[in-house]
Each structure stands twice: as C-alpha cells, then as structure tokens.
Design an enzyme around this catalytic site. Structure first.
Site, PDB file in Angstrom:
ATOM      1  CB  ALA A  51      36.868-134.166  61.575  1.00 47.76           C
ATOM      2  CG  ASP A 225      36.918-132.005  57.983  1.00 40.83           C
ATOM      3  OD1 ASP A 225      36.838-131.615  59.147  1.00 40.83           O
ATOM      4  OD2 ASP A 225      37.941-131.851  57.280  1.00 40.83           O
TER       5      ASP A 225
END
EC number: 5.3.1.23
Length: 349
Positions: A51, A225
């Site tokens: 991420a 994430d």
C-alpha cells in the site's frame, strides 16, 4: 526530480524504475516505468505492490507525467491512477497531496512526491520501533503477506518491527504465511527474512490454526491497506481468517501501519471497496517459473484481493503516532488530524 532509492523503487531525474516483485526471489529485475499506463499494468499484476509503495510510486509517475506534459489535464491522469487500486487508501492519500499542488506547477509536484517519500521512511521507522517494543527474545511471530522494505520506502510495517527487533538483539522465530494470490509471503517475506537473518519457517495459510492449537505462536503481526474510523481494517485476503483463529487461541493480534493508512471518512469495514482479481490466479499459477493450471479452465472463481477484519479481533493498532488499544480506537485517537475536512483525501472515485 531528486535522486531517490528504496529497496524496490529508484527515482532518477526524469525516469522511474521499480523492482519487479513478480520475479522475486528468482531474479532481481529493475523495470522502467515511463507512463501512467505502465504503472497501472505493474500495479494490477503486483509487480509494484504494498500500500505505501503503490501510493508513492503513483506520486512520482504523476510528477514525471506533469513535467513532460505541461498542457495535459493532470487531474484526468490522477483520477485514472486513483481507480487502479480502490482498497488501499495510501494511494488516495498520496494523490490528494499531489493534486493540492497542481496550481503550483510541475516542479512543485516533484518536490511533493519527494517529500512523501521522505515522510514514508520516517513513518516506517517510528512504527517499526513501536512494534519492536512489543517483542521479546523467544517470541514466535506469525505474519501474513509481505510488509517489509519491498512494500514501502523504508524498513516496512509489520516486518519493519521484526527488523528493528533483530537490530536490537531480540531473537525471534517467524512463521510466514505463503499468502494468496501470488504467494507474496512465500516469495517475498521468506526472501526478506533470509536477508535480515531472522530464522523463519514457511507455512500455507491453512496451517496457521494447527500451529496456534499446538501453542507455537506467541504473536501475530500484519499490515493494513485501510483502517476505518472504528478500527476495522482491510488487508490481504486471509487476514480475517488469521484474526479469528488468533482470537480463539488467545494469541495477541497486532496491526502495524502508518497514519496514512487510516481513513476516518470510512466508518466501518462494510464501506471498504474490495478489489476482485483475475480468476486465472485461482485456477493455476504463473511466475518466473512459468505457468501451471490445475483447475478446469472454465471453473467459476471468487477471488477477492482483500478481506476485512473487525476491530473486535485486534489486540492493538501500532501506528507511527502511537499504539492504540480498543478503548483508544473507540475515542478516535488513531484518527487525530484526519477529520471531516480531510474526507476528500480518501475518496476512491
């Protein structure tokens, strides 16, 4: 553009290169990324992944595009980049930071991208140190997917904590989930453990329950994430199952992430968009080794890239800004500085 380099990203004056993570551990192949379209393809096939790294690389791609296309609609390009990975909120954070500089010109965009890179390095170090504080010699830690230097500009998130603990002389043993869809744990985390000199054993995701039942896991540390206002979080598929099993066996379960992963505009995990991936990833596998298919070519497939873990299953959230328990999450302390005024920063369309 300043010269910058992390474990998986190289930024030159007018070009960007990434370490193709689909080729690891067999080969370390650096690939030029010369357009938004090339970046989108690399992200979709997980050549660029993690991420934080996805967000940072998007910022550099946008800055370099702006420098070479001063008359183009930069907002249109940013919107295309944004739509590539809807679950990971770090992408939204970085692109909103870049969009805020549009009126200042291409040079400002390059400077902002470099600042985001430096910020991520600092965030990684702080959260890794906080995570390492919770580890002691003899701990057997289970982790999922890949959360190391490959996924960030710095030492990583959950693996960053393991790396800092190792630097402090803390002796650990790590169990590595192989992780779907492309065996990120088996290919990447195992490779990073060996590189860090941390003893480890590779297991399939379905073995974690048996391992905990045997009393062989002391802590679970994973990345994220997207972390919601209530503490629910999205992470690589299989994380939710791991949290349920850890909760049942009373094994502490920690989430390690930078504050850029927090999305206060997302109230609960039910609001997180979950990306569906190519069915071919379940029917077989492809990589540096070639391709193999083990299922009928027309087998129906459900292949979510992420799942959502409820906050009730988390022992603590380890951010660069602090370690938050359930009570702190309920008070919204993890969202400090991420109020309603920032809600645009986490839109996905």
């Amino acid at each position: 553009m300043p010269q910058l380099q992390s474990r998986s990203l190289r930024v030159h004056a007018d070009t960007l290169e990434y370490l193709d993570q689909t080729q690891l551990p067999q080969a370390e192949k650096w690939v030029p990324c010369d357009s938004p379209e090339a970046w989108q393809g690399a992200v979709k096939n997980l050549a660029i992944r993690g991420a934080p790294l996805i967000g940072l690389s998007a910022a550099f791609v946008l800055a370099q595009f702006a420098a070479s296309h001063p008359e183009h609609d930069w907002q249109q390009v940013s919107d295309r980049l944004r739509a590539t990975r809807p679950t990971a909120v770090n992408l939204m954070y970085c692109l909103d930071a870049m969009e805020a500089c549009f009126e200042q010109g291409a040079n400002a965009l390059a400077e902002r991208a470099a600042a985001l890179f430096a910020e991520d390095r600092a965030l990684c170090q702080r959260m890794a140190e906080r995570g390492a504080d919770l580890l002691k010699t003899g701990d057997r830690v289970l982790t999922h997917c890949n959360t190391g230097a490959l996924a960030t500009a710095g030492v990583g998130t959950a693996i960053g904590a393991l790396a800092v603990a190792k630097q402090r002389g803390v002796e650990l043993h790590v169990f590595v989930d192989e992780t779907r869809p492309l065996l990120q744990g088996g290919r990447l985390t195992a490779w990073e453990m060996a590189d860090l000199g941390i003893p480890y054993q590779l297991i399939t995701d379905s073995m974690a329950a048996s391992l905990m039942a045997a009393g062989k896991v002391d802590k679970v540390m994973v990345g994220a994430d997207r972390i919601c206002a209530n503490g629910d979080f999205a992470n690589k598929v299989g994380t939710y199952m791991l949290a349920v099993v850890a909760h049942y066996h009373q094994v502490p379960f920690y989430v390690v992430a930078p504050y850029t992963t927090v999305d206060p505009a997302c109230a609960t995990g039910a609001e997180i968009p979950i990306e569906q991936r190519d069915p071919a990833e379940i029917r077989g596998a492809a990589g540096a080794f070639g391709e193999v298919v083990w299922a009928p070519s027309d087998a129906p497939v459900w292949n979510p890239a992420f799942d959502v873990t409820p906050a009730s299953l988390v022992t603590a959230w380890i951010l660069d800004t602090g370690v938050f328990d359930a009570a702190a999450i309920a008070r919204g302390e993890h969202c400090q500085g991420r109020g309603v005024a920032a809600s645009k920063c986490w839109r996905t369309t």
